[in-house]
Write a protein that holds these residues in place. Structure first.
Motif, PDB file in Angstrom:
ATOM      1  N   ALA A 338       0.824  -1.205   0.000  1.00  0.00           N
ATOM      2  CA  ALA A 338       0.000   0.000   0.000  1.00  0.00           C
ATOM      3  C   ALA A 338       0.858   1.255   0.000  1.00  0.00           C
ATOM      4  O   ALA A 338       0.617   2.191  -0.786  1.00  0.00           O
ATOM      5  N   LEU A 339       1.899   1.288   0.844  1.00  0.00           N
ATOM      6  CA  LEU A 339       2.725   2.485   0.959  1.00  0.00           C
ATOM      7  C   LEU A 339       3.630   2.655  -0.259  1.00  0.00           C
ATOM      8  O   LEU A 339       3.896   3.786  -0.687  1.00  0.00           O
ATOM      9  N   ALA A 340       4.085   1.549  -0.839  1.00  0.00           N
ATOM     10  CA  ALA A 340       4.879   1.638  -2.068  1.00  0.00           C
ATOM     11  C   ALA A 340       4.022   2.150  -3.224  1.00  0.00           C
ATOM     12  O   ALA A 340       4.469   2.981  -4.030  1.00  0.00           O
ATOM     13  N   ASN A 341       2.789   1.672  -3.304  1.00  0.00           N
ATOM     14  CA  ASN A 341       1.881   2.140  -4.361  1.00  0.00           C
ATOM     15  C   ASN A 341       1.537   3.615  -4.193  1.00  0.00           C
ATOM     16  O   ASN A 341       1.398   4.350  -5.174  1.00  0.00           O
ATOM     17  N   TYR A 342       1.352   4.044  -2.950  1.00  0.00           N
ATOM     18  CA  TYR A 342       1.091   5.460  -2.654  1.00  0.00           C
ATOM     19  C   TYR A 342       2.203   6.335  -3.214  1.00  0.00           C
ATOM     20  O   TYR A 342       1.949   7.345  -3.885  1.00  0.00           O
ATOM     21  N   ASP A 343       3.435   5.937  -2.972  1.00  0.00           N
ATOM     22  CA  ASP A 343       4.581   6.707  -3.467  1.00  0.00           C
ATOM     23  C   ASP A 343       4.622   6.726  -4.985  1.00  0.00           C
ATOM     24  O   ASP A 343       4.733   7.789  -5.611  1.00  0.00           O
ATOM     25  N   SER A 344       4.489   5.564  -5.609  1.00  0.00           N
ATOM     26  CA  SER A 344       4.618   5.498  -7.069  1.00  0.00           C
ATOM     27  C   SER A 344       3.449   6.168  -7.773  1.00  0.00           C
ATOM     28  O   SER A 344       3.621   6.764  -8.848  1.00  0.00           O
ATOM     29  N   ALA A 345       2.242   6.097  -7.188  1.00  0.00           N
ATOM     30  CA  ALA A 345       1.080   6.706  -7.826  1.00  0.00           C
ATOM     31  C   ALA A 345       1.074   8.220  -7.691  1.00  0.00           C
ATOM     32  O   ALA A 345       0.710   8.937  -8.634  1.00  0.00           O
ATOM     33  N   LEU A 346       1.482   8.725  -6.525  1.00  0.00           N
ATOM     34  CA  LEU A 346       1.359  10.162  -6.253  1.00  0.00           C
ATOM     35  C   LEU A 346       2.552  10.981  -6.705  1.00  0.00           C
ATOM     36  O   LEU A 346       2.406  12.161  -7.036  1.00  0.00           O
ATOM     37  N   ARG A 347       3.730  10.393  -6.757  1.00  0.00           N
ATOM     38  CA  ARG A 347       4.939  11.192  -6.999  1.00  0.00           C
ATOM     39  C   ARG A 347       4.918  11.934  -8.332  1.00  0.00           C
ATOM     40  O   ARG A 347       5.375  13.088  -8.395  1.00  0.00           O
ATOM     41  N   PRO A 348       4.409  11.373  -9.424  1.00  0.00           N
ATOM     42  CA  PRO A 348       4.342  12.165 -10.671  1.00  0.00           C
ATOM     43  C   PRO A 348       3.507  13.435 -10.512  1.00  0.00           C
ATOM     44  O   PRO A 348       3.850  14.485 -11.070  1.00  0.00           O
ATOM     45  N   PHE A 349       2.424  13.352  -9.765  1.00  0.00           N
ATOM     46  CA  PHE A 349       1.595  14.528  -9.502  1.00  0.00           C
ATOM     47  C   PHE A 349       2.356  15.551  -8.669  1.00  0.00           C
ATOM     48  O   PHE A 349       2.355  16.754  -8.969  1.00  0.00           O
ATOM     49  N   VAL A 350       3.031  15.085  -7.620  1.00  0.00           N
ATOM     50  CA  VAL A 350       3.805  15.990  -6.767  1.00  0.00           C
ATOM     51  C   VAL A 350       4.931  16.650  -7.552  1.00  0.00           C
ATOM     52  O   VAL A 350       5.183  17.855  -7.428  1.00  0.00           O
ATOM     53  N   ASP A 351       5.621  15.871  -8.380  1.00  0.00           N
ATOM     54  CA  ASP A 351       6.687  16.448  -9.211  1.00  0.00           C
ATOM     55  C   ASP A 351       6.133  17.547 -10.116  1.00  0.00           C
ATOM     56  O   ASP A 351       6.778  18.579 -10.341  1.00  0.00           O
ATOM     57  N   GLU A 352       4.925  17.334 -10.627  1.00  0.00           N
ATOM     58  CA  GLU A 352       4.297  18.306 -11.518  1.00  0.00           C
ATOM     59  C   GLU A 352       3.993  19.613 -10.784  1.00  0.00           C
ATOM     60  O   GLU A 352       4.328  20.702 -11.252  1.00  0.00           O
ATOM     61  N   ILE A 353       3.349  19.529  -9.633  1.00  0.00           N
ATOM     62  CA  ILE A 353       2.948  20.761  -8.943  1.00  0.00           C
ATOM     63  C   ILE A 353       4.147  21.470  -8.321  1.00  0.00           C
ATOM     64  O   ILE A 353       4.182  22.710  -8.269  1.00  0.00           O
ATOM     65  N   GLN A 354       5.145  20.712  -7.869  1.00  0.00           N
ATOM     66  CA  GLN A 354       6.337  21.378  -7.344  1.00  0.00           C
ATOM     67  C   GLN A 354       7.139  22.037  -8.465  1.00  0.00           C
ATOM     68  O   GLN A 354       7.726  23.100  -8.279  1.00  0.00           O
ATOM     69  N   GLY A 355       7.122  21.411  -9.635  1.00  0.00           N
ATOM     70  CA  GLY A 355       7.842  21.971 -10.776  1.00  0.00           C
ATOM     71  C   GLY A 355       7.250  23.269 -11.296  1.00  0.00           C
ATOM     72  O   GLY A 355       7.900  23.997 -12.051  1.00  0.00           O
ATOM     73  N   GLU A 356       5.992  23.566 -10.906  1.00  0.00           N
ATOM     74  CA  GLU A 356       5.371  24.831 -11.310  1.00  0.00           C
ATOM     75  C   GLU A 356       6.064  26.031 -10.673  1.00  0.00           C
ATOM     76  O   GLU A 356       5.910  27.159 -11.140  1.00  0.00           O
ATOM     77  N   VAL A 357       6.801  25.810  -9.597  1.00  0.00           N
ATOM     78  CA  VAL A 357       7.459  26.902  -8.878  1.00  0.00           C
ATOM     79  C   VAL A 357       8.847  27.111  -9.469  1.00  0.00           C
ATOM     80  O   VAL A 357       9.755  26.308  -9.263  1.00  0.00           O
ATOM     81  N   ASN A 358       8.988  28.193 -10.218  1.00  0.00           N
ATOM     82  CA  ASN A 358      10.244  28.534 -10.875  1.00  0.00           C
ATOM     83  C   ASN A 358      10.804  29.801 -10.229  1.00  0.00           C
ATOM     84  O   ASN A 358      10.225  30.880 -10.384  1.00  0.00           O
ATOM     85  N   PRO A 359      11.909  29.710  -9.474  1.00  0.00           N
ATOM     86  CA  PRO A 359      12.442  30.899  -8.802  1.00  0.00           C
ATOM     87  C   PRO A 359      12.716  32.073  -9.731  1.00  0.00           C
ATOM     88  O   PRO A 359      12.542  33.231  -9.355  1.00  0.00           O
ATOM     89  N   ARG A 360      13.118  31.799 -10.958  1.00  0.00           N
ATOM     90  CA  ARG A 360      13.390  32.896 -11.898  1.00  0.00           C
ATOM     91  C   ARG A 360      12.113  33.649 -12.240  1.00  0.00           C
ATOM     92  O   ARG A 360      12.106  34.889 -12.314  1.00  0.00           O
ATOM     93  N   LEU A 361      11.020  32.917 -12.455  1.00  0.00           N
ATOM     94  CA  LEU A 361       9.741  33.575 -12.740  1.00  0.00           C
ATOM     95  C   LEU A 361       9.229  34.329 -11.525  1.00  0.00           C
ATOM     96  O   LEU A 361       8.637  35.408 -11.648  1.00  0.00           O
ATOM     97  N   LEU A 362       9.443  33.775 -10.330  1.00  0.00           N
ATOM     98  CA  LEU A 362       9.031  34.467  -9.117  1.00  0.00           C
ATOM     99  C   LEU A 362       9.776  35.782  -8.973  1.00  0.00           C
ATOM    100  O   LEU A 362       9.181  36.813  -8.617  1.00  0.00           O
ATOM    101  N   ARG A 363      11.060  35.764  -9.265  1.00  0.00           N
ATOM    102  CA  ARG A 363      11.847  36.998  -9.168  1.00  0.00           C
ATOM    103  C   ARG A 363      11.398  38.014 -10.207  1.00  0.00           C
ATOM    104  O   ARG A 363      11.430  39.227  -9.963  1.00  0.00           O
ATOM    105  N   LEU A 364      10.966  37.541 -11.368  1.00  0.00           N
ATOM    106  CA  LEU A 364      10.454  38.443 -12.399  1.00  0.00           C
ATOM    107  C   LEU A 364       9.225  39.192 -11.898  1.00  0.00           C
ATOM    108  O   LEU A 364       9.013  40.358 -12.229  1.00  0.00           O
ATOM    109  N   GLY A 365       8.417  38.528 -11.082  1.00  0.00           N
ATOM    110  CA  GLY A 365       7.223  39.153 -10.533  1.00  0.00           C
ATOM    111  C   GLY A 365       7.484  39.969  -9.284  1.00  0.00           C
ATOM    112  O   GLY A 365       6.543  40.529  -8.711  1.00  0.00           O
TER     113      GLY A 365
END
Length: 420
Positions: A338-365
């Motif tokens: 169960a815990l291994a599946n939780y990690d493998s199923a959710l991590r692509p989603f987490v990588d996606e939403i964390q990747g939305e944060v770009n420090p260079r774009l934040l500094r531009l704003g």
């Protein structure tokens, strides 16, 4: 223990009664498990600033059957305006209320954190046990059980311990290697508090840029209160350390950094003294290679804080709780799977939403000079005149969570199962 349906019922301890912890309690009890939620605060912590739901987070709430309750408590925020020192809007980006595409800077689903906490509590309190004023001070585990030691001197035996205790998680520190730093920093700090609302505080969120990489936001969530946010770019030991100082020292720090900013800054700083709360934080993400160890697992911000600038912090917590509970409900007799599946199923989603944060774009704003601020506002005004933000949102095929699909949960509300 076995439920009437023949599935194994687990004893689950959830450390933390926030968004993720309560969402877990909701789904796990519907899987037939016995859930205890311990919260270190003496009562339900139904406070905090305005939050939003986006993408898969909206769908997770809908699957809980709570979207109607959320709609009934939405904050009236029509859009975001970039204003000058006289409060005049130079550009305004409206919310996307078309029901399709991507949310803009303000979501169609804006709600106060406290209201969302109360909605989740009302939906889960009759099936899960809630214990307030108690925290998990330590634990020990073997292949069969986890023994948790509580701050009141008691202890308890459980099949699973879930650390849903936030960005500064003590459970996470206990399961990760000594000295491991889970925080990914972007060099930005934020403080927010409430002040009395005045007639000029509209339902448009005002954003005021100040030279030196500073920003002030004002948004109003009810007829009597307005939220104030001070945000700044700074990479110094003093800025990183201030969030652990007494509130009075934090307020002195933020007032000193912004006193010369102009606009309504004097009003905002004066309002610090009478605010019902004051919160200061460094903007970070929590990034780890693992979310579990044995019979202990992390959820929500404790596992994968995406930061406020992702726009998916609350949605990430709701989605993560849904996926974790789903895997436990699917494999109650095989927690490692169960815990291994939780990690493998959710991590692509987490990588996606964390990747939305770009420090260079934040500094531009968050420009450093008035000239750069003027250029930013001119470009934004032109884009709004051409309806670029509106069209881009409406015709986008994906929201901030990308194309990742919420899996089915084996314990839907219509087939609720209780432990016996």
């Amino acid at each position: 223990m076995i439920t009437r349906s023949g599935t194994q019922s687990l004893r689950v301890l959830v450390a933390g009664g926030g968004i993720a912890g309560q969402a877990l309690a909701f789904w796990l009890t519907r899987g037939g498990h016995r859930v205890t939620v311990v919260e270190r605060f003496p009562a339900l912590r139904a406070t905090g600033a305005q939050v939003d739901l986006r993408g898969q987070g909206i769908e997770a709430v809908e699957r809980m059957g709570l979207l109607g309750a959320v709609r009934g408590r939405l904050v009236d925020e029509a859009g975001v305006a970039f204003v000058d020192a006289r409060g005049r809007a130079k550009a305004t980006i409206m919310a996307n209320t078309s029901g399709r595409g991507r949310q803009t800077l303000t979501s169609e689903y804006e709600i106060m954190r406290g209201d969302l906490v109360r909605i989740l509590h009302e939906a889960s309190k009759d099936d899960a046990e809630y214990v307030f004023g108690v925290s998990v001070d330590g634990f020990e585990q073997d292949e069969q059980k986890v023994i948790a030691h509580f701050s009141d001197g008691s202890c308890g035996e459980f099949d699973l311990l879930v650390g849903a205790d936030g960005q500064g998680s003590r459970i996470r520190r206990a399961i990760l290697p000594a000295g491991f730093d889970p925080y990914w920093r972007v060099g930005i700090h934020m403080a927010y508090w409430f002040i009395p609302r005045i007639a000029s505080d509209s339902n448009i969120r005002d954003t005021y840029m100040v030279p030196g990489g500073r920003q002030i936001m004002r948004r109003s969530h009810n007829p009597t209160e307005t939220q104030v946010y001070f945000v700044m770019r700074e990479e110094s030991e003093e800025a990183s350390a201030i969030h652990r100082k007494p509130v009075e020292r934090q307020q002195e720090f933020w007032a000193g950094r912004f006193r010369d900013a102009g606009w309504q800054t004097e009003r905002f700083i004066d309002g610090m003294q009478t605010s019902p709360f004051f919160y200061s934080q460094e903007i970070v993400q929590v990034r780890t290679d693992t979310w579990s160890k044995g019979r202990v697992v992390l959820a929500g911000d404790a596992a994968h804080c995406a930061s406020p600038y992702s726009g998916m912090g609350i949605s990430g917590g709701l989605v993560g709780a849904y996926v974790l509970a789903g895997e436990i409900n699917r494999h109650p007799g095989d927690l490692p799977t169960a815990l291994a599946n939780y990690d493998s199923a959710l991590r692509p989603f987490v990588d996606e939403i964390q990747g939305e944060v770009n420090p260079r774009l934040l500094r531009l704003g968050m420009p450093m000079t008035q000239r750069a601020i003027d250029a930013f506002q001119a470009a934004t005004a032109l884009a709004c005149f051409l309806r670029v933000p509106d069209l881009a949102a409406r015709f986008s095929k994906e929201d901030r969570g990308g194309s990742w699909q919420l899996p089915e949960n084996p314990a839907p509300i219509s087939r609720r199962r209780r432990a016996v």
